[in-house]
Design a protein around this motif. Structure first.
Motif, PDB file in Angstrom:
ATOM      1  N   MET A   1       0.840  -1.199   0.000  1.00  0.00           N
ATOM      2  CA  MET A   1       0.000   0.000   0.000  1.00  0.00           C
ATOM      3  C   MET A   1       0.878   1.254   0.000  1.00  0.00           C
ATOM      4  N   LYS A   2       0.544   2.197  -0.847  1.00  0.00           N
ATOM      5  CA  LYS A   2       1.341   3.407  -0.956  1.00  0.00           C
ATOM      6  C   LYS A   2       1.002   4.412   0.142  1.00  0.00           C
ATOM      7  N   THR A   3       2.030   5.142   0.574  1.00  0.00           N
ATOM      8  CA  THR A   3       1.841   6.266   1.484  1.00  0.00           C
ATOM      9  C   THR A   3       1.614   7.522   0.660  1.00  0.00           C
ATOM     10  N   THR A   4       0.526   8.230   0.934  1.00  0.00           N
ATOM     11  CA  THR A   4       0.244   9.497   0.259  1.00  0.00           C
ATOM     12  C   THR A   4       0.975  10.600   1.012  1.00  0.00           C
ATOM     13  N   LEU A   5       1.813  11.353   0.314  1.00  0.00           N
ATOM     14  CA  LEU A   5       2.795  12.197   0.988  1.00  0.00           C
ATOM     15  C   LEU A   5       2.934  13.566   0.351  1.00  0.00           C
ATOM     16  N   ILE A   6       3.105  14.574   1.215  1.00  0.00           N
ATOM     17  CA  ILE A   6       3.573  15.909   0.832  1.00  0.00           C
ATOM     18  C   ILE A   6       4.915  16.103   1.526  1.00  0.00           C
ATOM     19  N   ILE A   7       5.897  16.621   0.793  1.00  0.00           N
ATOM     20  CA  ILE A   7       7.198  16.932   1.393  1.00  0.00           C
ATOM     21  C   ILE A   7       7.380  18.441   1.419  1.00  0.00           C
ATOM     22  N   ASP A   8       7.615  18.979   2.617  1.00  0.00           N
ATOM     23  CA  ASP A   8       7.906  20.400   2.809  1.00  0.00           C
ATOM     24  C   ASP A   8       9.393  20.505   3.130  1.00  0.00           C
ATOM     25  N   CYS A   9      10.145  21.299   2.378  1.00  0.00           N
ATOM     26  CA  CYS A   9      11.602  21.209   2.467  1.00  0.00           C
ATOM     27  C   CYS A   9      12.286  22.517   2.091  1.00  0.00           C
ATOM     28  N   ASP A  10      13.607  22.544   2.305  1.00  0.00           N
ATOM     29  CA  ASP A  10      14.415  23.731   1.995  1.00  0.00           C
ATOM     30  C   ASP A  10      15.742  23.310   1.353  1.00  0.00           C
ATOM     31  N   PRO A  11      15.692  22.671   0.175  1.00  0.00           N
ATOM     32  CA  PRO A  11      16.897  22.058  -0.398  1.00  0.00           C
ATOM     33  C   PRO A  11      18.006  23.062  -0.667  1.00  0.00           C
ATOM     34  N   GLY A  12      19.281  22.816  -0.132  1.00  0.00           N
ATOM     35  CA  GLY A  12      19.754  21.802   0.827  1.00  0.00           C
ATOM     36  C   GLY A  12      20.190  20.466   0.257  1.00  0.00           C
ATOM     37  N   VAL A  13      21.498  20.120   0.587  1.00  0.00           N
ATOM     38  CA  VAL A  13      22.065  18.902   0.033  1.00  0.00           C
ATOM     39  C   VAL A  13      21.444  17.648   0.631  1.00  0.00           C
ATOM     40  N   ASP A  14      21.138  17.640   1.939  1.00  0.00           N
ATOM     41  CA  ASP A  14      20.535  16.426   2.484  1.00  0.00           C
ATOM     42  C   ASP A  14      19.054  16.346   2.097  1.00  0.00           C
ATOM     43  N   ASP A  15      18.386  17.502   1.997  1.00  0.00           N
ATOM     44  CA  ASP A  15      17.025  17.510   1.438  1.00  0.00           C
ATOM     45  C   ASP A  15      17.026  16.878   0.047  1.00  0.00           C
ATOM     46  N   ALA A  16      18.069  17.186  -0.736  1.00  0.00           N
ATOM     47  CA  ALA A  16      18.141  16.678  -2.106  1.00  0.00           C
ATOM     48  C   ALA A  16      18.136  15.155  -2.122  1.00  0.00           C
ATOM     49  N   THR A  17      18.885  14.548  -1.219  1.00  0.00           N
ATOM     50  CA  THR A  17      18.900  13.087  -1.149  1.00  0.00           C
ATOM     51  C   THR A  17      17.520  12.554  -0.784  1.00  0.00           C
ATOM     52  N   GLY A  18      16.861  13.195   0.182  1.00  0.00           N
ATOM     53  CA  GLY A  18      15.518  12.771   0.555  1.00  0.00           C
ATOM     54  C   GLY A  18      14.519  12.914  -0.572  1.00  0.00           C
ATOM     55  N   LEU A  19      14.606  14.020  -1.308  1.00  0.00           N
ATOM     56  CA  LEU A  19      13.691  14.231  -2.431  1.00  0.00           C
ATOM     57  C   LEU A  19      13.913  13.200  -3.533  1.00  0.00           C
ATOM     58  N   LEU A  20      15.161  12.943  -3.878  1.00  0.00           N
ATOM     59  CA  LEU A  20      15.434  11.986  -4.945  1.00  0.00           C
ATOM     60  C   LEU A  20      15.010  10.578  -4.542  1.00  0.00           C
ATOM     61  N   MET A  21      15.096  10.259  -3.264  1.00  0.00           N
ATOM     62  CA  MET A  21      14.542   8.993  -2.773  1.00  0.00           C
ATOM     63  C   MET A  21      13.034   8.945  -2.990  1.00  0.00           C
ATOM     64  N   ALA A  22      12.354  10.008  -2.560  1.00  0.00           N
ATOM     65  CA  ALA A  22      10.889  10.029  -2.644  1.00  0.00           C
ATOM     66  C   ALA A  22      10.409   9.998  -4.084  1.00  0.00           C
ATOM     67  N   PHE A  23      11.112  10.698  -4.971  1.00  0.00           N
ATOM     68  CA  PHE A  23      10.738  10.681  -6.382  1.00  0.00           C
ATOM     69  C   PHE A  23      10.819   9.269  -6.966  1.00  0.00           C
ATOM     70  N   ALA A  24      11.762   8.468  -6.464  1.00  0.00           N
ATOM     71  CA  ALA A  24      11.998   7.134  -7.020  1.00  0.00           C
ATOM     72  C   ALA A  24      11.230   6.032  -6.300  1.00  0.00           C
ATOM     73  N   ALA A  25      10.639   6.334  -5.148  1.00  0.00           N
ATOM     74  CA  ALA A  25      10.040   5.291  -4.306  1.00  0.00           C
ATOM     75  C   ALA A  25       8.741   4.769  -4.901  1.00  0.00           C
ATOM     76  N   SER A  26       8.652   3.464  -5.029  1.00  0.00           N
ATOM     77  CA  SER A  26       7.442   2.852  -5.596  1.00  0.00           C
ATOM     78  C   SER A  26       6.294   2.802  -4.598  1.00  0.00           C
ATOM     79  N   ASN A  27       6.591   2.943  -3.306  1.00  0.00           N
ATOM     80  CA  ASN A  27       5.540   2.862  -2.295  1.00  0.00           C
ATOM     81  C   ASN A  27       5.118   4.226  -1.750  1.00  0.00           C
ATOM     82  N   ILE A  28       5.458   5.291  -2.505  1.00  0.00           N
ATOM     83  CA  ILE A  28       5.044   6.647  -2.123  1.00  0.00           C
ATOM     84  C   ILE A  28       4.241   7.272  -3.253  1.00  0.00           C
ATOM     85  N   ASP A  29       3.058   7.774  -2.919  1.00  0.00           N
ATOM     86  CA  ASP A  29       2.257   8.593  -3.833  1.00  0.00           C
ATOM     87  C   ASP A  29       2.545  10.040  -3.468  1.00  0.00           C
TER      88      ASP A  29
END
Length: 314
Positions: A1-29
């Motif tokens: 089951m997918k998690t429906t998600l909004i990401i609030d962020c201030d990229p940022g190098v570590d934010d960038a890693t988190g965003l690229l993970m979320a963009f690629a994640a099959s279990n995140i809407d």
């Protein structure tokens, strides 16, 4: 089951890693990315989110720019840890698609309130200004959100801006105070957990070897962080902060949490942004959860497995 998600962020190098993970994640809407001024000024955080979206080939996910300054304080950045443009060594460019016209606060309210109760998670990787403003405008948002998963705060590890304050909370303590005083359930992943998750050279090489655009971008961000940490702090391997929020949403079993009552110091200049994490006594019904342990190997395995799917269309 997918998690429906909004990401609030201030990229940022570590934010960038988190965003690229979320963009690629099959279990995140992923409903949206909202941005806030923090690590670098707001116009750069919005641009950076759009750049990262383009690298991930996820132009289907809208980006909404939000608050440019804290609720009552002067803006304070962290460019020394993220680079002047917020992307480490990556040269910024004008993305093919920019942010939407709608303000981030309006987008958060619209997206959450249009869905059934308890079906949307919100990840907060930066100062909580947008979320605080959204809760002010629509108090029912606190009941509609399933949970907020926030990177912020410190207890046993001490702070990274002052003796007791972590940057995301310190940057807008008034906003964090309002969020933590609201009825919204919050999982807070602070330095106590993120300092356990270190980007060693071996882990960076493993991510780099995946070989796609997202993994190469992440490896570049991690190498920049590694160099900065060695120069400024003296640590050999940089801690991975903001991506722990996405890792928690994807695989909560990688973290150990304790029920807590978390309060934010917003009055004293000396202890501005201090997170008072009360885990003693009768806090079993507390709406806050505080991360005390993180499985670093499991988190980096998750990052690698997720980025390996970047750019792959379902």
């Amino acid at each position: 089951m997918k998690t429906t998600l909004i990401i609030d962020c201030d990229p940022g190098v570590d934010d960038a890693t988190g965003l690229l993970m979320a963009f690629a994640a099959s279990n995140i809407d992923l409903l949206a990315i909202t941005t806030v001024g923090g690590n670098v000024p707001a116009e750069r955080t919005a641009r950076n989110a759009c750049i990262l979206r383009q690298i991930a080939e996820r132009e289907d996910v809208p980006v909404f720019a939000g608050a440019a300054r804290p609720l009552v304080r002067e803006p304070a950045g962290a460019g020394e840890f993220h680079g002047e443009e917020g992307l480490g060594d990556m040269a910024p460019f004008v993305p093919a698609k920019g942010a939407e016209d709608e303000h981030a606060v309006d987008a958060i309210i619209r997206l959450v309130m249009s869905r059934p109760n308890g079906t949307v998670d919100l990840v907060a990787m930066g100062p909580m200004t947008n979320l605080a403003l959204a809760l002010r405008r629509e108090p029912l948002l606190a009941e509609r959100l399933k949970q907020v998963v926030a990177m912020g705060g410190a207890r046993s590890e001490g702070g990274n801006i002052t003796a007791s304050a972590e940057f995301n909370i310190w940057a807008d303590p008034d906003a964090a105070h309002e969020v933590m005083q609201s009825p919204v359930p919050v999982v807070m992943i602070g330095l106590d957990a993120t300092h356990q998750v270190r980007a060693t050279e071996e882990r960076i090489r493993t991510i780099e070897a995946i070989g796609n655009a997202s993994s190469k971008a992440v490896a570049g961000m991690l190498r920049f962080s590694q160099r900065v940490e060695r120069t400024i702090v003296g640590w050999d391997a940089a801690p991975l902060h903001d991506p722990c929020t996405v890792a928690y949403v994807m695989a909560p079993e990688l973290f150990r949490l304790r029920p807590a009552e978390i309060r934010i110091e917003a009055q004293s200049d000396l202890t501005r942004g201090h997170t008072a994490v009360e885990m003693r006594g009768d806090v079993l019904e507390a709406r806050h959860l505080w991360a005390v342990k993180a499985d670093a190997e499991g988190i980096f395995d998750l990052i690698g497995e997720t980025l390996a799917n970047a750019g792959v269309k379902a």
